[in-house]
Write a protein that holds these residues in place. Sequence first.
Motif, PDB file in Angstrom:
ATOM      1  N   THR A 155       0.845  -1.198   0.000  1.00 43.07           N
ATOM      2  CA  THR A 155       0.000   0.000   0.000  1.00 43.07           C
ATOM      3  C   THR A 155       0.878   1.244   0.000  1.00 43.07           C
ATOM      4  N   HIS A 156       2.031   1.142   0.660  1.00 42.32           N
ATOM      5  CA  HIS A 156       3.032   2.209   0.631  1.00 42.32           C
ATOM      6  C   HIS A 156       4.300   1.684   1.285  1.00 42.32           C
ATOM      7  N   MET A 157       5.344   2.517   1.315  1.00 44.35           N
ATOM      8  CA  MET A 157       6.644   2.000   1.750  1.00 44.35           C
ATOM      9  C   MET A 157       7.065   2.440   3.152  1.00 44.35           C
TER      10      MET A 157
ATOM     11  N   GLY B 296      -5.332   0.129   3.796  1.00 48.98           N
ATOM     12  CA  GLY B 296      -3.982   0.513   4.220  1.00 48.98           C
ATOM     13  C   GLY B 296      -4.063   1.578   5.300  1.00 48.98           C
ATOM     14  N   ASP B 297      -3.364   2.705   5.092  1.00 48.35           N
ATOM     15  CA  ASP B 297      -3.333   3.792   6.087  1.00 48.35           C
ATOM     16  C   ASP B 297      -4.209   4.975   5.677  1.00 48.35           C
ATOM     17  N   ALA B 298      -5.226   4.728   4.828  1.00 52.20           N
ATOM     18  CA  ALA B 298      -6.151   5.816   4.486  1.00 52.20           C
ATOM     19  C   ALA B 298      -7.160   6.041   5.608  1.00 52.20           C
TER      20      ALA B 298
ATOM     21  N   MET C  50       7.838   1.662   6.959  1.00 54.22           N
ATOM     22  CA  MET C  50       8.479   0.410   7.398  1.00 54.22           C
ATOM     23  C   MET C  50       7.512  -0.605   7.999  1.00 54.22           C
ATOM     24  N   ASP C  51       6.367  -0.146   8.540  1.00 59.22           N
ATOM     25  CA  ASP C  51       5.423  -1.109   9.112  1.00 59.22           C
ATOM     26  C   ASP C  51       4.637  -1.844   8.018  1.00 59.22           C
ATOM     27  N   HIS C  52       4.847  -1.445   6.764  1.00 49.62           N
ATOM     28  CA  HIS C  52       4.151  -2.089   5.636  1.00 49.62           C
ATOM     29  C   HIS C  52       5.093  -2.865   4.717  1.00 49.62           C
ATOM     30  N   CYS C  53       6.393  -2.491   4.719  1.00 46.89           N
ATOM     31  CA  CYS C  53       7.325  -3.190   3.815  1.00 46.89           C
ATOM     32  C   CYS C  53       8.493  -3.850   4.535  1.00 46.89           C
TER      33      CYS C  53
ATOM     34  N   ALA D 218      -8.566  -2.448   7.456  1.00 41.16           N
ATOM     35  CA  ALA D 218      -7.486  -1.458   7.376  1.00 41.16           C
ATOM     36  C   ALA D 218      -6.340  -1.882   8.286  1.00 41.16           C
ATOM     37  N   THR D 219      -5.162  -1.404   7.947  1.00 38.83           N
ATOM     38  CA  THR D 219      -3.940  -1.835   8.640  1.00 38.83           C
ATOM     39  C   THR D 219      -4.003  -1.632  10.148  1.00 38.83           C
ATOM     40  N   HIS D 220      -4.441  -0.437  10.580  1.00 36.20           N
ATOM     41  CA  HIS D 220      -4.292  -0.099  11.996  1.00 36.20           C
ATOM     42  C   HIS D 220      -5.605  -0.087  12.781  1.00 36.20           C
ATOM     43  N   LEU D 221      -6.680  -0.650  12.193  1.00 37.93           N
ATOM     44  CA  LEU D 221      -7.914  -0.841  12.968  1.00 37.93           C
ATOM     45  C   LEU D 221      -7.751  -2.121  13.779  1.00 37.93           C
TER      46      LEU D 221
HETATM   47 ZN   LIG Z   1       1.077   2.177   8.799  1.00 41.46          ZN
END
Ligand SMILES: [Zn+2]
Length: 304
Positions: free
Chosen positions: A124-126, A233-235, A128-131, A277-280
């Motif tokens: 979803t983006h780069m 992702g982080d939207a 560090m918690d995603h890649c 979503a990533t952080h829910l």
């Molecule tokens: Zn994140």
Amino acid sequence: MSLNNTSHPGRPGLDELVPSRYALKVGAIDVMVVSDGVLSLPGTMLGHNADPAVRAAWLEDKFLPPDVLEWALNVVVVRSGGRTILIDIGIGMEFPDLPRAGKLAQRLKAAGIDPASVTDVVLTHMHMDHCGGLLADGVKERLRPDLQIHLAAAEAEFWESPDFSRVSMPPGFPDALRRTGKRFLKEYHSLMRTFENEYEVAPGVVVQRTGGHTPGHSVVRLASGGDRLTFAGDAVFAVGFEHPDWYNGFEHDPEEAARVRVRLLRELAANRESLVATHLSFPSVCHVAVAGDVFRWVPAVWDY
Ligand SMILES: [Zn+2]
């Protein structure tokens, strides 16, 4: 009684007193949400443009402590059309001060998912918690040589020389994020497959660039047999339902990130599709309700 919530490689299920994966179907597409763990972050990053008293009241209303926010870190495994796709890959060992995350490798193993079976990674983006998970020791060697890593061209370009002038992160984070981004581009350049605005990774699995959080931030839309789910992702963050205009400390273009969030939440409320979503809070499967300018997070009924 003590609860040991670590999963033990090689002994799937046995010691998993806290569930770390949740499976569901979107039409013919198999979806599994896997937890990489929890990130402990300062509460201020929830909304650095918010009145501190209002932010403190929000935390209080949610029965959360005033200072430290425990942020879930969700990854999704998708199977469609014979492909096995990882959407984001967790933090790996990129930030030792976040010891409660970086569990993905052992949790994939516990779920019976061999890294060599993964055909595609979507980022979803780069951040560090995603890649970061792809940079952990011993991971690269276990991947297929023909693995494809999909991300927006704007994202890869951004991390060549990233702009941190609008973020509001805890100390140490900008440097760590820059370092990880640089290393990732170097290590995985040959496997990266970039797209401009959207790309269909497998039948019914489409990654779409939104920008905002980072210039190449993307969401993944799943659609099959009339069923739909979006991985945002982080939207979208938990606080973003009631306060979509609060700027998250990790957003590189906060105004645009807020516009992306509102647009996405309005769309999901209108078409009634599922959101992950990533952080829910894990497993984060939910629906979005709307009343005026305020959204509401409606958790899905746990299906077991
Ligand atoms: Zn994140």
